[in-house]
Design an enzyme around this catalytic site. Sequence first.
Site, PDB file in Angstrom:
ATOM      1  CE  LYS A   1       1.517   0.061  -2.159  1.00 18.62           C
ATOM      2  NZ  LYS A   1       0.170   0.602  -1.865  1.00 18.62           N
TER       3      LYS A   1
ATOM      4  NE  ARG B   1       2.639   4.486   3.994  1.00 12.19           N
ATOM      5  CZ  ARG B   1       3.087   3.240   3.860  1.00 12.19           C
ATOM      6  NH1 ARG B   1       3.165   2.677   2.648  1.00 12.19           N
ATOM      7  NH2 ARG B   1       3.453   2.537   4.905  1.00 12.19           N
TER       8      ARG B   1
END
Length: 285
Positions: free
Chosen positions: A228, A262
Amino acid sequence: METNYAKYINVNGKLMDLSQPQVMGILNVTPDSFYAGSRQQTEKEITRRASQILEEGASIIDIGAYSSRPNAQHISSEEEMSRLRTGLEIINRNHPGSVVSVDTFRADVARMCVEEYGVAIINDIASGDMDERMFETVARLGVPYIIMHMQGTPQNMQMNPHYDDMLKEIFFYFSKKVQQLRDLGVKDIILDPGFGFGKTLEHNYQLMNHLKEFSIFKLPLLVGVSRKSMIYHLLGGTPDEALNGTTVLDTISLMKGADILRVHDVKAAVETVKIVQKMKSCAAF
């Protein structure tokens, strides 16, 4: 301080023990997810990716058909269902019995995935805020439900994130949501703090720093920081160059109580879990 309560979720009639952190591999059947390496659209690509996730040691395949990156294009429920049908048919054909979660905020999509394809977990980035029918649907379906904190929607969440007291607001948000779900009879609730969803760089690292405090809920904690912008906006580069940063943050997350990671890069995450668990097991010596 270590948790002193059992963490299990009922997955397709079997208990998944989260005292050993689990790895959830990302399979995006989308053309526009933020990390190009996660986009799988053809039957060959989907088949290869699902196999890779399981072979590298993930216990859950998380399939999504709606890109939730900042400024993502909004697609219809019908388009989301069509993409998911293709992906789920391929997974069920090639990997029957595998544990699949579906990343959706829509109740009708969740219902279709569980009733027609046996999906085991619903992963909702909006925690029912984008579909008022979702909580009742999940309660009726009787599957584990991941609720995530997001300020705004994928289309506007990163325009100007602001909090007076971020941690207090997130904790209040989850307290309210968990009570609503409990009142409806939902048994298995998993919390996702929502890294990158309506949060600045500073917000994200503040959240990571206080991650252990989520143990107050006595619920499983999912962390999704894989590749991210909180990594590559700090270090420079692109999502393609953010694996090392991901592994660092996954390690910190596990040390602070994460139960599910995740990730895009399953092998790296599985190795991270093994190392952290080994270290924890030796702590008494």
